[in-house]
Motif scaffolding. Sequence first.
Motif, PDB file in Angstrom:
ATOM      1  N   VAL A  55       0.858  -1.183   0.000  1.00 14.87           N
ATOM      2  CA  VAL A  55       0.000   0.000   0.000  1.00 14.87           C
ATOM      3  C   VAL A  55       0.895   1.235   0.000  1.00 14.87           C
ATOM      4  N   ASP A  56       0.704   2.115  -0.991  1.00 15.46           N
ATOM      5  CA  ASP A  56       1.448   3.377  -1.081  1.00 15.46           C
ATOM      6  C   ASP A  56       0.474   4.532  -0.986  1.00 15.46           C
ATOM      7  N   PHE A  57       0.817   5.530  -0.165  1.00  5.08           N
ATOM      8  CA  PHE A  57       0.001   6.742  -0.075  1.00  5.08           C
ATOM      9  C   PHE A  57       0.952   7.946  -0.053  1.00  5.08           C
ATOM     10  N   LYS A  58       0.914   8.742  -1.124  1.00  4.47           N
ATOM     11  CA  LYS A  58       1.842   9.866  -1.269  1.00  4.47           C
ATOM     12  C   LYS A  58       1.069  11.138  -1.614  1.00  4.47           C
ATOM     13  N   LYS A  59       1.715  12.268  -1.322  1.00  2.00           N
ATOM     14  CA  LYS A  59       1.172  13.553  -1.756  1.00  2.00           C
ATOM     15  C   LYS A  59       2.081  14.118  -2.837  1.00  2.00           C
ATOM     16  N   LYS A  60       1.473  14.377  -3.996  1.00  2.00           N
ATOM     17  CA  LYS A  60       2.210  14.949  -5.116  1.00  2.00           C
ATOM     18  C   LYS A  60       1.590  16.298  -5.446  1.00  2.00           C
ATOM     19  N   GLU A  61       2.368  17.358  -5.126  1.00  2.00           N
ATOM     20  CA  GLU A  61       1.889  18.740  -5.289  1.00  2.00           C
ATOM     21  C   GLU A  61       0.595  18.927  -4.477  1.00  2.00           C
ATOM     22  N   ASP A  62      -0.521  19.178  -5.179  1.00  2.00           N
ATOM     23  CA  ASP A  62      -1.762  19.423  -4.430  1.00  2.00           C
ATOM     24  C   ASP A  62      -2.720  18.238  -4.519  1.00  2.00           C
ATOM     25  N   ARG A  63      -2.247  17.053  -4.918  1.00  2.00           N
ATOM     26  CA  ARG A  63      -3.098  15.861  -5.031  1.00  2.00           C
ATOM     27  C   ARG A  63      -2.469  14.691  -4.262  1.00  2.00           C
ATOM     28  N   TYR A  64      -3.334  13.723  -3.941  1.00  2.00           N
ATOM     29  CA  TYR A  64      -2.882  12.534  -3.239  1.00  2.00           C
ATOM     30  C   TYR A  64      -2.944  11.327  -4.178  1.00  2.00           C
ATOM     31  N   LEU A  65      -2.010  10.391  -3.981  1.00  2.00           N
ATOM     32  CA  LEU A  65      -1.955   9.171  -4.783  1.00  2.00           C
ATOM     33  C   LEU A  65      -2.012   7.961  -3.842  1.00  2.00           C
ATOM     34  N   LEU A  66      -3.025   7.112  -4.070  1.00  2.00           N
ATOM     35  CA  LEU A  66      -3.174   5.871  -3.302  1.00  2.00           C
ATOM     36  C   LEU A  66      -3.037   4.700  -4.275  1.00  2.00           C
ATOM     37  N   GLN A  67      -2.055   3.821  -4.003  1.00  2.00           N
ATOM     38  CA  GLN A  67      -1.849   2.645  -4.849  1.00  2.00           C
ATOM     39  C   GLN A  67      -1.865   1.390  -3.974  1.00  2.00           C
ATOM     40  N   VAL A  68      -2.644   0.379  -4.443  1.00  2.00           N
ATOM     41  CA  VAL A  68      -2.693  -0.917  -3.766  1.00  2.00           C
ATOM     42  C   VAL A  68      -2.314  -1.974  -4.797  1.00  2.00           C
ATOM     43  N   SER A  69      -1.282  -2.749  -4.489  1.00  2.00           N
ATOM     44  CA  SER A  69      -0.827  -3.757  -5.436  1.00  2.00           C
ATOM     45  C   SER A  69      -0.549  -5.068  -4.712  1.00  2.00           C
ATOM     46  N   ILE A  86      -9.627   6.540 -10.966  1.00  2.00           N
ATOM     47  CA  ILE A  86      -9.140   5.207 -10.612  1.00  2.00           C
ATOM     48  C   ILE A  86      -8.650   4.512 -11.878  1.00  2.00           C
ATOM     49  N   GLU A  87      -7.497   3.836 -11.772  1.00  2.00           N
ATOM     50  CA  GLU A  87      -6.933   3.108 -12.900  1.00  2.00           C
ATOM     51  C   GLU A  87      -6.511   1.716 -12.448  1.00  2.00           C
ATOM     52  N   TRP A  88      -6.773   0.741 -13.329  1.00  2.00           N
ATOM     53  CA  TRP A  88      -6.282  -0.627 -13.121  1.00  2.00           C
ATOM     54  C   TRP A  88      -5.028  -0.771 -13.989  1.00  2.00           C
ATOM     55  N   LEU A  89      -3.868  -0.770 -13.387  1.00  2.00           N
ATOM     56  CA  LEU A  89      -2.613  -0.727 -14.131  1.00  2.00           C
ATOM     57  C   LEU A  89      -2.139  -2.137 -14.490  1.00  2.00           C
ATOM     58  N   ALA A  90      -1.553  -2.236 -15.689  1.00  2.00           N
ATOM     59  CA  ALA A  90      -1.012  -3.525 -16.150  1.00  2.00           C
ATOM     60  C   ALA A  90       0.344  -3.766 -15.493  1.00  2.00           C
ATOM     61  N   VAL A  91       0.486  -4.877 -14.820  1.00  2.00           N
ATOM     62  CA  VAL A  91       1.752  -5.260 -14.199  1.00  2.00           C
ATOM     63  C   VAL A  91       2.090  -6.694 -14.618  1.00  2.00           C
ATOM     64  N   GLU A  92       3.376  -7.057 -14.470  1.00  2.00           N
ATOM     65  CA  GLU A  92       3.800  -8.386 -14.901  1.00  2.00           C
ATOM     66  C   GLU A  92       3.126  -9.493 -14.089  1.00  2.00           C
ATOM     67  N   GLY A 109       0.208 -10.102 -10.843  1.00  2.00           N
ATOM     68  CA  GLY A 109      -0.708  -9.610  -9.824  1.00  2.00           C
ATOM     69  C   GLY A 109      -1.579  -8.468 -10.332  1.00  2.00           C
ATOM     70  N   THR A 110      -1.925  -7.583  -9.409  1.00  2.00           N
ATOM     71  CA  THR A 110      -2.868  -6.489  -9.685  1.00  2.00           C
ATOM     72  C   THR A 110      -2.350  -5.210  -9.058  1.00  2.00           C
ATOM     73  N   MET A 111      -2.565  -4.060  -9.723  1.00  2.00           N
ATOM     74  CA  MET A 111      -2.238  -2.759  -9.147  1.00  2.00           C
ATOM     75  C   MET A 111      -3.388  -1.802  -9.469  1.00  2.00           C
ATOM     76  N   ILE A 112      -3.874  -1.149  -8.445  1.00  2.00           N
ATOM     77  CA  ILE A 112      -4.947  -0.166  -8.602  1.00  2.00           C
ATOM     78  C   ILE A 112      -4.391   1.177  -8.147  1.00  2.00           C
ATOM     79  N   SER A 113      -4.551   2.197  -8.979  1.00  2.00           N
ATOM     80  CA  SER A 113      -4.015   3.532  -8.687  1.00  2.00           C
ATOM     81  C   SER A 113      -5.175   4.513  -8.628  1.00  2.00           C
ATOM     82  N   ILE A 114      -5.229   5.267  -7.525  1.00  2.00           N
ATOM     83  CA  ILE A 114      -6.309   6.248  -7.324  1.00  2.00           C
ATOM     84  C   ILE A 114      -5.668   7.595  -7.027  1.00  2.00           C
ATOM     85  N   GLN A 115      -6.073   8.628  -7.767  1.00  2.00           N
ATOM     86  CA  GLN A 115      -5.612  10.001  -7.537  1.00  2.00           C
ATOM     87  C   GLN A 115      -6.806  10.869  -7.183  1.00  2.00           C
TER      88      GLN A 115
END
Length: 693
Positions: free
Chosen positions: A628-642, A678-684, A686-692
């Motif tokens: 689980v990644d949770f970061k702040k980039k400029e004025d938005r937040y990024l949550l990724q679960v993989s 929300i994006e479902w990202l292609a990875v080699e 498993g699964t990765m979901i990215s939410i901004q």
Amino acid sequence: MTKYCQWQFGAVVLVAVCVLAAPLSVRAQDDWVDSIHLELLQAEAAHQIVLFQSLAEYYHPRQPDSSARYVQRMVRMAEGFADPAAASEAWRMVSSVYIKRSQIKEASDYARRALKQLENCTSPACLEEKYEAASGLDYCLTRQGKHGEAVDVLLPLQAFEKEFGKEKKAMLCLRLGESLNEIGDYDEALAQLNKGLAYSRELGNRNTEQEILAIISITYYYLGDLDKSVRIAKTSRAIASELQNKNAECYLLYIIADTYVSLALYDSARHYFEQLREGSLALNNDDYYGFAIGGLFRNALLQGNDNLEKYARAAKEILENGKTYQQLHVKRNIYSSFSDYYLQKGDYQKAEEYALNHLRHVRKFEADTTELVVFALEELSKIQAAIGSFEKAWHTYDTFYQLKMAIVDNNQHRALAQAAVEMDLTENELARQVAEKTARLEQQTTAIRTRLFLGSLTVAAIVLVGLLWAYRRAQRDRQLIKQKNEQIETSLAEKEVLLREIHHRVKNNLQIISGLLGKQARKSSDVAVRKLVKEGQERIQSMALIHQNLYESDQLSGIDIKSYLQELSQNIQKSQAVSPEQIQLNLDVDTENLDIDTAIPVGLILNELLTNSYKYAFPAQRKGRIKVDFKKKEDRYLLQVSDDGIGFTPEQIEAGKRTKSLGLSLVNGLVRQLSGTIEWLAVERGTMISIQF
């Protein structure tokens, strides 16, 4: 022949003694009644009503009309008492007569009148009587199943705890704990019961200690901690044995045996049910005997042992013996067991007959048996469906569903509405007080400035005297401002405490809702319903955790998202019963403060995504890793679960969107609420979901 003659002679003597003794007994009763009437001629009003009570109770089974006349005289006397304590005691005695008659509704009406007499009286005599009157009303309400009202009656007494002895405090906590259990407020029930336990141990009162431990055991049973429930029940039983309280021992044997059935430890359950059967025969107690036989029958049915038919015959004898049982659960349990018994045998007609008898039995009791009716309706609908009576089954199931939803909705509405009203009132009161403080401060500041200006004009005329006067006045004003500022700071600190208490209560109310859902789920045999309830409980827990972090943190303006997500992730891992050795959970979360409107959707999204990963990404005990990644980039937040599990194909993702599954719909809705993507990202792998957002 000689023995027969001796027996016959003994019987004749016994009959002769009874015939001779009967007139003596009647004469003794007549003498007692005459003495009461003589005492009435000389007694004062306060004592006369006690004598009328004795006569009313004496004549009730013999001459009901005479008993009714004495009750009417008691009512007239009660209406004439001017002293609140005396009037309350009089109405309470009228109530006790109706309790002896088993007319509980009328008894509760008079008990309310007794309590009403004391509304504006706080003298020691009134407080003592208030305890007795409230206890009497509590008895009537709990007999009618009105446990919520019973709590409302007893709670105000705790404001006068200092006036009561420890024995009364312990009994008050015991009664509150029993009723709080019945309305599903298990945390508060435990708090009250543990407080009562401390009082009883300080007094060295083993009887009260044993009673409270028994109710604590039941509370842990409701909470699902069955092992702890059994341990505490055994401790209570040991005290009951030490006190030679056979009745309490039987009660605790039933609790222990029934808990072992829930734990599927059928041999242990049978051992304690057999002890209960022997104890009930020694006490000649039909209710405990019925519980023992019904328990042995149910246990054998679940275990499938060779004694099933023997216990079935004994259980049927209880249904057919014509005895009146005080506990509605005696026959209810047996009817339900026979319904399952014949369902297993494929005799659907008899299964339906016993299911209908079960439903009729729980409906005829005076107490509120709504939850038992719901259970009986669910059982009946399944049997009717098995028979092929689908129209009947649908009607029965519809009635069951409507009642069940009414119970859940009423409990949720009551808890949430209370929390919302308390929050709204507190916030409005806080705003009003702050505005008043600010206005007063501005007025005082303006007055200070005016006085300083006038002082400066006076200096021109009298320099030395004016300077001294201005200095001293300014000094006093500064001290006044300082005091006012300190008052404002104190007031703000108090409001902060209030806000923390609000978040604490919201968290407790959410836990009550979760507990109510769990209690309902435990009564359902439908796996799908239990699964849905569990998922709902996990979502509620993620929201409750927000309010817990708020009242535990130093700042009320925001949530420390790092600690919140760490605790939420650990809770999800525990709820899914997955060991860290099988699936590693790694979190890379920035330290950020989020407001509550943002933190709740983020927590619910993470709850859904992590739960899906645990459930579906690692089948057959497969090992893996979730990040689980949770970061702040400029004025938005990024949550990724993989995860590095089996993953989803694009077709599976599209299929999930088309079917509009609850989890995916909830995630998409929450992302829209955050104005995110929300994006479902292609990875080699498993699964990765990215939410901004």
